[in-house]
Structure formats: C-alpha cells, structure tokens
Design a protein around this motif. Sequence first.
Motif, mmCIF file in Angstrom:
data_model
loop_
_atom_site.group_PDB
_atom_site.id
_atom_site.type_symbol
_atom_site.label_atom_id
_atom_site.label_comp_id
_atom_site.label_asym_id
_atom_site.label_seq_id
_atom_site.Cartn_x
_atom_site.Cartn_y
_atom_site.Cartn_z
ATOM 1 N N VAL A 140 38.551 25.020 39.826
ATOM 2 C CA VAL A 140 38.809 26.280 39.043
ATOM 3 C C VAL A 140 38.301 27.465 40.007
ATOM 4 C CG1 VAL A 140 38.117 27.558 37.002
ATOM 5 C CG2 VAL A 140 38.250 25.114 37.044
ATOM 6 N N ALA A 141 39.331 28.540 39.947
ATOM 7 C CA ALA A 141 39.031 29.701 40.420
ATOM 8 C C ALA A 141 38.290 30.608 39.947
ATOM 9 C CB ALA A 141 40.434 30.396 40.589
ATOM 10 N N PRO A 142 37.346 31.212 40.562
ATOM 11 C CA PRO A 142 36.226 32.131 40.166
ATOM 12 C C PRO A 142 36.888 33.206 39.052
ATOM 13 C CG PRO A 142 36.152 32.472 42.325
ATOM 14 C CD PRO A 142 37.131 31.374 41.990
ATOM 15 N N ILE A 143 36.413 33.745 38.153
ATOM 16 C CA ILE A 143 36.906 34.957 37.345
ATOM 17 C C ILE A 143 36.579 36.132 37.998
ATOM 18 C CG2 ILE A 143 36.528 36.053 35.242
ATOM 19 C CD1 ILE A 143 36.229 33.600 33.945
ATOM 20 N N GLY A 144 37.617 36.960 38.615
ATOM 21 C CA GLY A 144 37.367 38.113 39.134
ATOM 22 C C GLY A 144 37.744 39.282 38.378
ATOM 23 N N LEU A 145 37.827 40.566 39.266
ATOM 24 C CA LEU A 145 37.901 41.799 38.328
ATOM 25 C C LEU A 145 39.438 41.790 37.734
ATOM 26 C CD1 LEU A 145 37.137 44.900 37.988
ATOM 27 C CD2 LEU A 145 37.984 45.242 40.146
ATOM 28 N N THR A 146 40.461 41.299 38.373
ATOM 29 C CA THR A 146 41.809 41.203 37.936
ATOM 30 C C THR A 146 41.971 40.662 36.604
ATOM 31 O OG1 THR A 146 42.650 40.842 40.056
ATOM 32 C CG2 THR A 146 43.996 40.664 38.250
ATOM 33 N N HIS A 147 41.072 39.543 36.404
ATOM 34 C CA HIS A 147 41.027 38.723 34.953
ATOM 35 C C HIS A 147 40.369 39.732 33.963
ATOM 36 C CE1 HIS A 147 40.828 35.594 37.631
ATOM 37 N NE2 HIS A 147 41.726 35.274 37.119
ATOM 38 N N PHE A 148 39.286 40.435 34.371
ATOM 39 C CA PHE A 148 38.448 41.499 33.394
ATOM 40 C C PHE A 148 39.766 42.663 32.924
ATOM 41 C CE2 PHE A 148 34.761 39.414 34.748
ATOM 42 C CZ PHE A 148 34.306 38.967 33.651
ATOM 43 N N LEU A 149 40.292 42.910 34.099
ATOM 44 C CA LEU A 149 41.330 43.993 33.784
ATOM 45 C C LEU A 149 42.869 43.674 32.916
ATOM 46 C CD1 LEU A 149 41.416 45.803 37.091
ATOM 47 C CD2 LEU A 149 39.951 46.325 35.034
ATOM 48 N N LEU A 150 43.019 42.568 32.971
ATOM 49 C CA LEU A 150 44.203 41.942 32.381
ATOM 50 C C LEU A 150 43.724 41.933 31.017
ATOM 51 C CD1 LEU A 150 45.710 39.330 34.589
ATOM 52 C CD2 LEU A 150 46.572 41.476 33.893
ATOM 53 N N LEU A 151 42.352 41.412 30.582
ATOM 54 C CA LEU A 151 41.886 41.022 29.332
ATOM 55 C C LEU A 151 41.895 42.603 28.501
ATOM 56 C CD1 LEU A 151 40.662 39.594 26.990
ATOM 57 C CD2 LEU A 151 38.477 40.098 28.074
ATOM 58 N N GLY A 152 41.290 43.661 29.284
ATOM 59 C CA GLY A 152 41.248 44.959 28.805
ATOM 60 C C GLY A 152 42.666 45.477 28.517
ATOM 61 N N THR A 153 43.705 45.333 29.380
ATOM 62 C CA THR A 153 44.849 45.858 29.004
ATOM 63 C C THR A 153 45.418 45.229 27.879
ATOM 64 O OG1 THR A 153 45.038 46.293 31.546
ATOM 65 C CG2 THR A 153 47.109 46.263 30.219
ATOM 66 N N ALA A 154 45.275 43.772 27.859
ATOM 67 C CA ALA A 154 45.895 43.038 26.690
ATOM 68 C C ALA A 154 45.163 43.715 25.197
ATOM 69 C CB ALA A 154 45.689 41.655 26.766
ATOM 70 N N LEU A 155 43.737 43.956 25.306
ATOM 71 C CA LEU A 155 43.150 44.542 24.283
ATOM 72 C C LEU A 155 43.648 45.716 23.974
ATOM 73 C CD1 LEU A 155 39.474 43.509 24.317
ATOM 74 C CD2 LEU A 155 40.982 42.580 22.620
ATOM 75 N N PHE A 156 43.755 46.662 24.938
ATOM 76 C CA PHE A 156 44.316 48.040 24.779
ATOM 77 C C PHE A 156 45.737 48.020 23.900
ATOM 78 C CE2 PHE A 156 45.876 52.355 25.745
ATOM 79 C CZ PHE A 156 44.654 52.946 25.515
ATOM 80 N N CYS A 157 46.566 47.153 24.743
ATOM 81 C CA CYS A 157 47.992 47.345 24.184
ATOM 82 C C CYS A 157 48.152 46.631 22.785
ATOM 83 C CB CYS A 157 48.920 46.372 25.115
ATOM 84 S SG CYS A 157 49.075 47.156 26.598
#
Length: 111
Positions: free
Chosen positions: A8-25
């Motif tokens: 399993v790949a570690p969760i990085g900044l990109t994952h959090f930014l994608l989550l934030g973008t999805a929530l904002f949209c």
Amino acid sequence: MTNPMALVAPIGLTHFLLLGTALFCLGLYSVFIKRNAIALLMGIELMLNAVNVNLIAFNKFIAPASYTGQVFSIFVIVVAAAEVAVGLALVISIYRDRATTSVDDLDWLKW
C-alpha cells in the motif's frame, strides 16, 4: 509470506488535496443547485470543511513543526459556528414570517 501493508502506498499531500477538492466541489454543487436555505448552509459548511482539510494537510506536509494550520483551522471552525448560528436564526425568522425555507420565495426586497 509478504506483508500486505507493504504494498500500500503511503497517503501523501495529493490525496488530502483531492479529498479537499472533492468536498469543496460537492459543497459548491449543493450551493448552486439546492433551493432550500438549510441545504445552502450545509453546502457552505462542506466548503469550509474542505478548507480545513487543506489547511491541516499543508501544515502536516510543509511545516510539521509549526501549528499554523491547526490555528487557522480553529478560526475557520469558529467562523463556521457563528455562520450556522446566525444563518439558522435567520432561517427560523423567515420561516415564521413566510412559512417557507425556499430561497426562490425570498423576494420581498425586489422592486
């Protein structure tokens, strides 16, 4: 026997930014589409929570020694709580006067 967690790949900044973008949209979609005042407030809350996710993520990955992201996140939570208190008070007041929470029916300030 291999460890399944090693694949399993570690969760990085990109994952959090994608989550934030999805929530904002999702919140923005809710604000643009919904005609109910309560649903509008919920959409705004989703957008503010997306900002909180991004603030905490940037703080964790850019400057983990400082607490600026957490402090700004606390300020956003306080502003969101004040917004909900004032918004719900306005919605209840309008509902008592007009018996509706639809934003299409709130046109008494138009000429």
